[in-house]
Design an enzyme around this catalytic site. Structure first.
Site, short mmCIF file in Angstrom:
data_model
loop_
_atom_site.label_atom_id
_atom_site.label_comp_id
_atom_site.label_asym_id
_atom_site.label_seq_id
_atom_site.Cartn_x
_atom_site.Cartn_y
_atom_site.Cartn_z
CE LYS A 173 -15.67 45.83 21.05
NZ LYS A 173 -16.76 46.38 21.87
CB CYS A 282 -28.47 35.18 16.72
SG CYS A 282 -27.24 36.10 17.55
C1 UN1 Z 1 -27.69 34.18 20.33
O1 UN1 Z 1 -28.79 34.69 20.32
O2 UN1 Z 1 -26.73 34.75 19.80
O3 UN1 Z 1 -30.19 28.94 21.40
C2 UN1 Z 1 -27.37 32.92 21.02
C3 UN1 Z 1 -30.33 29.99 22.02
C4 UN1 Z 1 -29.30 30.35 23.07
C5 UN1 Z 1 -28.15 31.05 22.43
C6 UN1 Z 1 -28.55 32.21 21.57
N1 UN1 Z 1 -28.84 29.15 23.74
O4 UN1 Z 1 -31.26 30.75 21.83
#
Ligand code: UN1
Length: 490
Positions: A173, A282
């Site tokens: 999903k 994130c």
């Molecule tokens: C995310 O923001 O969930 O290291 C992943 C990074 C990317 C992945 C981010 N390669 O910022």
């Protein structure tokens, strides 16, 4: 208007309840497609078809499964530019970053395909003679994947490719803001030869479709990337059926800038980490903890450079910062700016919505005089809002870095090797960068965090295989007699 259907048992099918929702371009607010919304029956059909496909797919030798993944990787590579453009239209990130997102999907596809000739277990001596001991990896079964909008292709690929090479069958999903990128990924895998039922795609809200996936008894594991609140809920619900769960949740990622840092390098890293992807990673740097000796100079230079960032369409090569994803994120960011002001942090740049185009834009924003207790220093905002905190020593900086409930990424800028190793040892995070920003993880290394960022699992790297397999321990006794472990040892 283009319509996008569900993919169940190898067929593109209409929503069982004939409902659709709009997929918007966040920069222009143009509708780019109508997305079919899965009903409870559709989700049941998806899980049933994944269950039916499991025996045959898990029984297919992994190197043969890998051929399909290699083919998909090549197709992604051939279509990289077209897919990147589509991603910028659907999600808003600047084109260069969309290319990176597609590249991350290509990388994980090749990497997971390569795992088809490894999927290693262990062999080890038995304590008894004429007895052999080893482990083998088995797939889990039907796995539910629930993916976010901020990496519309990379994160779905991070989950899908390792899960498939491990021999699982899937119900996927995508986030409702970015389903089209995942639809493209599924189309490519289907065209690459994935047998019917192995990968099923259902769109719709988390509260209905996500919940039905979590509660479906045929689905034995859930892999989720998203918010802490949803992650906690999934973990609680999945526990009732003893499902295996992998969670990749929030971050409040710090960059420590020491007084011995290369200042320009640190500024480059802070700008990239805080405002790249409009702060919607994130791993975004949302706190900079600066040594008090260099704070005035650092602050001045940071504001000067941030002021120059240009907001606009991600398709425009001159744009540095694209839109945020939707109206509720825009409201959330604006609300946090108000919270920061109420907490008496000093708003020194930005703080407002902007309208270079009709969509959802927010100015790159900097708060100074932020203290660790403030909500803007502790809670994930997921937008272009950066908090500057000051520290008198490395110990204090690390203490501030660790004072939040999250622990995903972290970084330190220092030219002193002792400081660097202290940071590696003491910062509570799944990832620590030395003299590089908090973003930019590579797919062949484990990705994930500590504390409330997750539940102890790691995605990507060889750990991705751990996420999607179970270990079986095998003993083969060829002595021809009863041998008792722990007893017949002399
Ligand atoms: C995310 O923001 O969930 O290291 C992943 C990074 C990317 C992945 C981010 N390669 O910022």
């Amino acid at each position: 208007m283009r319509e996008y259907k569900l993919f169940i048992n190898g067929e593109w099918v209409e929503s069982g309840m004939s409902e659709t929702f709009d997929d918007l371009n966040p920069a222009t607010l143009e509708i780019i497609g109508k997305i079919h919304k899965a009903s409870d029956e559709d989700i049941k059909a998806a899980a049933d078809s994944a269950q039916d496909a499991f025996d045959s797919w898990s029984g297919t030798p992994a190197p043969r499964r890998a051929k399909i993944l290699f083919r998909a990787a090549r197709m992604l590579e051939e279509r990289k530019e077209e897919l990147a453009r589509l991603m910028t239209v659907e999600m808003g990130k600047v084109l260069e970053e969309s290319r990176g997102d597609v590249q991350e999907a290509i990388d994980i596809a090749y990497y997971a395909a390569g795992e088809g000739r490894r999927l290693l277990g262990e062999t080890t001596p038995s304590e008894l003679p004429d007895k052999f001991a080893m482990t083998v990896r088995r797939p889990i079964g039907v796995v539910g994947l629930i993916t976010p909008w901020n990496f519309p292709m990379a994160i779905p690929a991070w989950k899908t490719m390792p899960a498939l090479i491990s021999g699982n069958t899937l119900v996927l999903k995508p986030a409702s803001d970015t389903p089209v990128m995942v639809i493209e990924l599924v189309k490519i895998l289907a065209e690459a030869g994935l047998p019917k039922g192995v990968l099923n795609l259902v769109m719709g809200e988390g509260s209905t479709v996500g919940s039905a996936i979590v509660h479906n008894k045929k689905i034995r594991a859930i892999s989720f990337t998203g918010s802490l609140a949803t992650g906690k809920w999934i973990l609680g619900e999945a526990a009732k059926d003893m499902k295996k769960v992998s969670l990749e949740l929030g971050g409040k990622n710090p960059i420590i800038v020491m007084d011995d840092a290369d200042l320009n390098l640190a500024l480059d890293g802070v700008l990239w980490g805080a405002f790249g992807t409009t702060g919607q990673r994130c791993t975004a740097a949302s706190r900079v903890i600066v040594h008090e000796k260099i704070m005035p100079l650092f602050q001045e230079k940071l504001i000067e450079r941030t002021r120059k960032l240009r907001l606009g369409s991600g398709l425009d090569e001159n744009t540095d910062v694209g839109p945020v994803i939707n109206s509720s994120q825009l409201e959330k960011i604006a609300k946090y700016v108000e919270i920061g002001k109420d907490e008496c942090a000093d708003l020194v740049l930005g703080g407002n919505t902007a309208k270079p185009l009709p969509g959802y834009f927010f100015e790159p924003t900097i708060f100074t005089e932020v203290t660790p207790e403030m909500r803007i220093a502790r809670e994930e905002i997921f937008g272009p809002v950066l908090s500057l905190l000051s520290a008198g020593s490395l110990d204090e900086a690390i203490q501030i870095a660790n004072s939040v409930e999250y622990g995903l990424s972290s970084s330190i800028y220092t030219e002193n090797i002792k400081n660097a190793f202290k940071a590696i040892e003491k910062i509570e995070a799944g990832i620590t960068y030395i003299n590089a920003s908090t973003i930019g993880a590579e797919i062949h290394l484990p990705f994930g965090g500590v504390k409330s960022t997750g539940n102890g699992t790691r995605e990507a790297g060889t750990t991705a295989i751990e996420e999607f397999t179970e270990i079986k321990t095998v003993y083969i006794d060829y002595s021809g007699k009863l041998q008792r472990a722990q007893i017949d040892i002399e």
